[in-house]
Design a protein around this motif. Sequence first.
Motif, PDB file in Angstrom:
ATOM      1  N   CYS A 108       0.722  -1.067   0.063  1.00  0.00           N
ATOM      2  CA  CYS A 108       0.064   0.127   0.129  1.00  0.00           C
ATOM      3  C   CYS A 108       1.083   1.227  -0.012  1.00  0.00           C
ATOM      4  O   CYS A 108       1.937   1.218   0.958  1.00  0.00           O
TER       5      CYS A 108
ATOM      6  N   CYS B  91       0.385   3.538   3.601  1.00  0.00           N
ATOM      7  CA  CYS B  91       0.789   2.871   4.998  1.00  0.00           C
ATOM      8  C   CYS B  91       1.890   1.725   4.920  1.00  0.00           C
ATOM      9  O   CYS B  91       2.547   1.369   5.957  1.00  0.00           O
TER      10      CYS B  91
ATOM     11  N   CYS C 173      -7.030  -1.189   1.155  1.00  0.00           N
ATOM     12  CA  CYS C 173      -6.019  -1.859   2.099  1.00  0.00           C
ATOM     13  C   CYS C 173      -6.562  -2.336   3.161  1.00  0.00           C
ATOM     14  O   CYS C 173      -7.457  -1.739   4.006  1.00  0.00           O
TER      15      CYS C 173
ATOM     16  N   CYS D 189      -4.957   0.022   6.244  1.00  0.00           N
ATOM     17  CA  CYS D 189      -5.533   1.573   6.556  1.00  0.00           C
ATOM     18  C   CYS D 189      -6.730   1.695   6.001  1.00  0.00           C
ATOM     19  O   CYS D 189      -7.348   2.841   6.222  1.00  0.00           O
TER      20      CYS D 189
HETATM   21 ZN    ZN Z   1      -2.985   0.971   3.459  1.00  0.00          ZN
END
Ligand code: ZN
Length: 265
Positions: A203, A206, A230, A233
Amino acid sequence: MRAAVQKILQTLLDLQAVDIRLHEVRARLAAFPKKTAEVDARVAAAKAAVEQSKASQLNTIKERKKYELDVEQWKERVRKYRDQTSQVKTNEAYKALQHEVEMAEAEIAKAEDRLLEQMVNAEEYDRRVKASEKDLKEVEDAARGQRAKIDAEKAAAEKDIAALEAERARAVADIPENLLDHYDRIVRKHNGIALAEVRNEKCGACGMIVRPHVIQEMRRAKGEDELFHCETCTRILYYIEADQPGAPASGPAQQASAATAHGEC
Ligand SMILES: [Zn+2]
């Protein structure tokens, strides 16, 4: 040829680009009251310094008058004792008066010393008053320029916000309401960044691993309303093929990673 990202993702990316700019301009606008307060505080401090030096100057004038009066009063007593000296009959009375005269003359000397001290002080306080007034004038002149600059920047920021809000209204026009609600919820949670690019199987916001089968599904996804998130997050993920031209021009991927750098995951 397939678009670099799904159409619905592109509309969300366009919206995010506007929102990032709005967020930046709103932050700029929010900083103005503090800047104005700092200018006001500098002027107030310079005014207080003038008032303080003037108060000290006034005090030294009062003290000087008090000691001048003391000197006059003791001199008057000396004159009175001297007048009495010519009328005394006994040696004892004469000596007593002489003693009074000596005492009074000592008081005159003391008062004159203090008077001199206050005159030296007065010179110092006059100098301080002049210096603080000069300083106040400089601070006020600078403050005028600073306030004008703040006002101009504020007006520009307000104009930018109006333009960006109009741009946002156009950007949201093609987004279904439930998707917009979903986007806004993630935006609020993540300080303006709702979408993250998948890069190196991670991701982009994050940094957590995106599982390979999710990436496979994303690459296969053609349906416009199929979104992937994701797992860590919860941001909406998008994937740009390495050899695909037409990556989003506004660079939300970089902005998303900038958010990661600030730990706003
Ligand atoms: Zn993420």
